[in-house]
Write a protein that holds these residues in place. Sequence first.
Motif, PDB file in Angstrom:
ATOM      1  N   PHE A  97      28.317  18.239  35.044  1.00 25.82           N
ATOM      2  CA  PHE A  97      28.456  17.566  35.801  1.00 25.82           C
ATOM      3  C   PHE A  97      26.761  18.025  36.508  1.00 25.82           C
ATOM      4  O   PHE A  97      26.706  18.872  36.789  1.00 25.82           O
ATOM      5  CB  PHE A  97      29.452  18.742  37.425  1.00 25.82           C
ATOM      6  N   TRP A  98      26.753  16.984  37.399  1.00 24.72           N
ATOM      7  CA  TRP A  98      25.281  16.593  37.867  1.00 24.72           C
ATOM      8  C   TRP A  98      25.552  15.949  40.165  1.00 24.72           C
ATOM      9  O   TRP A  98      26.588  15.525  39.379  1.00 24.72           O
ATOM     10  CB  TRP A  98      24.883  14.988  37.009  1.00 24.72           C
ATOM     11  N   SER A  99      24.700  16.642  40.612  1.00 21.29           N
ATOM     12  CA  SER A  99      24.668  15.798  41.484  1.00 21.29           C
ATOM     13  C   SER A  99      23.853  14.339  41.580  1.00 21.29           C
ATOM     14  O   SER A  99      22.799  14.643  40.960  1.00 21.29           O
ATOM     15  CB  SER A  99      23.514  16.988  42.824  1.00 21.29           C
ATOM     16  N   ALA A 100      25.025  13.496  42.150  1.00 24.02           N
ATOM     17  CA  ALA A 100      24.159  12.273  41.944  1.00 24.02           C
ATOM     18  C   ALA A 100      23.256  12.155  42.979  1.00 24.02           C
ATOM     19  O   ALA A 100      22.107  10.803  42.241  1.00 24.02           O
ATOM     20  CB  ALA A 100      25.377  11.500  42.637  1.00 24.02           C
ATOM     21  N   ASP A 101      22.320  12.520  43.677  1.00 25.45           N
ATOM     22  CA  ASP A 101      22.354  12.014  44.641  1.00 25.45           C
ATOM     23  C   ASP A 101      20.574  12.564  43.357  1.00 25.45           C
ATOM     24  O   ASP A 101      19.493  12.006  43.971  1.00 25.45           O
ATOM     25  CB  ASP A 101      21.606  12.424  45.568  1.00 25.45           C
ATOM     26  N   GLU A 102      20.659  13.401  42.495  1.00 29.37           N
ATOM     27  CA  GLU A 102      19.085  14.204  41.766  1.00 29.37           C
ATOM     28  C   GLU A 102      19.154  13.604  40.447  1.00 29.37           C
ATOM     29  O   GLU A 102      18.509  13.501  40.024  1.00 29.37           O
ATOM     30  CB  GLU A 102      19.283  15.520  42.107  1.00 29.37           C
ATOM     31  N   TRP A 103      20.914  12.391  40.150  1.00 29.60           N
ATOM     32  CA  TRP A 103      20.471  11.849  38.819  1.00 29.60           C
ATOM     33  C   TRP A 103      19.009  10.569  38.628  1.00 29.60           C
ATOM     34  O   TRP A 103      19.053  10.183  40.014  1.00 29.60           O
ATOM     35  CB  TRP A 103      21.478  11.333  38.918  1.00 29.60           C
ATOM     36  N   LYS A 104      18.284  10.480  38.221  1.00 29.04           N
ATOM     37  CA  LYS A 104      17.661   9.243  37.825  1.00 29.04           C
ATOM     38  C   LYS A 104      17.283   9.393  36.335  1.00 29.04           C
ATOM     39  O   LYS A 104      17.353  10.240  35.654  1.00 29.04           O
ATOM     40  CB  LYS A 104      16.144  10.193  38.035  1.00 29.04           C
ATOM     41  N   LEU A 106      25.707  21.168  37.870  1.00 25.73           N
ATOM     42  CA  LEU A 106      26.693  22.146  38.041  1.00 25.73           C
ATOM     43  C   LEU A 106      27.407  22.597  37.499  1.00 25.73           C
ATOM     44  O   LEU A 106      28.684  22.404  36.988  1.00 25.73           O
ATOM     45  CB  LEU A 106      27.297  21.104  39.224  1.00 25.73           C
ATOM     46  N   ASP A 107      27.352  23.112  36.506  1.00 27.00           N
ATOM     47  CA  ASP A 107      28.529  23.296  35.216  1.00 27.00           C
ATOM     48  C   ASP A 107      26.892  24.823  34.367  1.00 27.00           C
ATOM     49  O   ASP A 107      25.634  25.032  34.796  1.00 27.00           O
ATOM     50  CB  ASP A 107      28.201  22.380  34.097  1.00 27.00           C
ATOM     51  N   LYS A 108      27.514  25.312  33.009  1.00 25.24           N
ATOM     52  CA  LYS A 108      26.507  26.392  32.677  1.00 25.24           C
ATOM     53  C   LYS A 108      25.529  25.855  31.593  1.00 25.24           C
ATOM     54  O   LYS A 108      24.664  26.725  30.882  1.00 25.24           O
ATOM     55  CB  LYS A 108      27.751  26.515  31.732  1.00 25.24           C
TER      56      LYS A 108
END
Length: 279
Positions: A215-222, A230-232
């Motif tokens: 899982f990634w934070s969408a607003d920090e994806w590039k 947001l995971d291990k």
Amino acid sequence: MELLHSGKVRDVYADGEDLLLVASDRISIYDVILPTPIPDKGKILTQLSLWWFDQLADVIPNHVISVTDVPAEWQGRAIRCERLEMVMVECIARGYLAGSGLRDYQRDGQISGNPLPAGLVESSQLPEPIFTPSTKEPVGGGHDAPLTFDETVGRVGRELAEELRRVTLEIYRRGSEVAAGKGMLLADTKIEVGRAKDGTLKLGDELLTPDSSRFWSADEWKPGSVPRYLDKQFLRDWSGQLTDWDRTAPGPEIPDEVVEATRNRYIEVYERLTGDTWK
């Protein structure tokens, strides 16, 4: 009850015709169980999986019998479930380039026999989600190895291979839609599937948790950069800074601040997806 199996995270007990699946606070990276537990991790995985099982029950049934008919000391982290004959294939869906998929693409221009366009970079969104199965090795039996779809057909037959692909991609699609609505990207996920006594194909183990998914934070994806995990994967990145560990057992102790940061990420995923406050 009889302990049948102790895995990287879960312990499996026989209780008559049923199984008890107990999620511990153990955490593993690179197939090595680390000596430091992550508090509440087992409960978070169990409760989030149960939430997803309810959300996706129309895609494929699951193995859950009861969440309350378990010993008191395991309440919240255990489920009573059906015995399944597990399909010996890890079912993986990917929508973005990360982890071993990124490494395979950089080396071969494809992942598990799925050709991809040139010019993709780390964290790139794929043209469409792909099914990238792998072998399922026992604890201590080595690393899982990628399988092409044809190799999967050779292992389980065409009809089952096609159903595994359909279910995996649909779970990924639905999970991605839910995550996007909560400001997260689901980069990839893996599921485990087995057959019940009557032959019905059912989900087992866990579903769309920070242990089995990225899982990634969408607003920090590039594309071309590493989003906030947001995971291990956060723990893998920490271990990559160690100069005295070669990714074999025994694993290193995890510092308190890394334990807390890892736990906070698991809680964040749970709370953002479910809308509930972790207690």
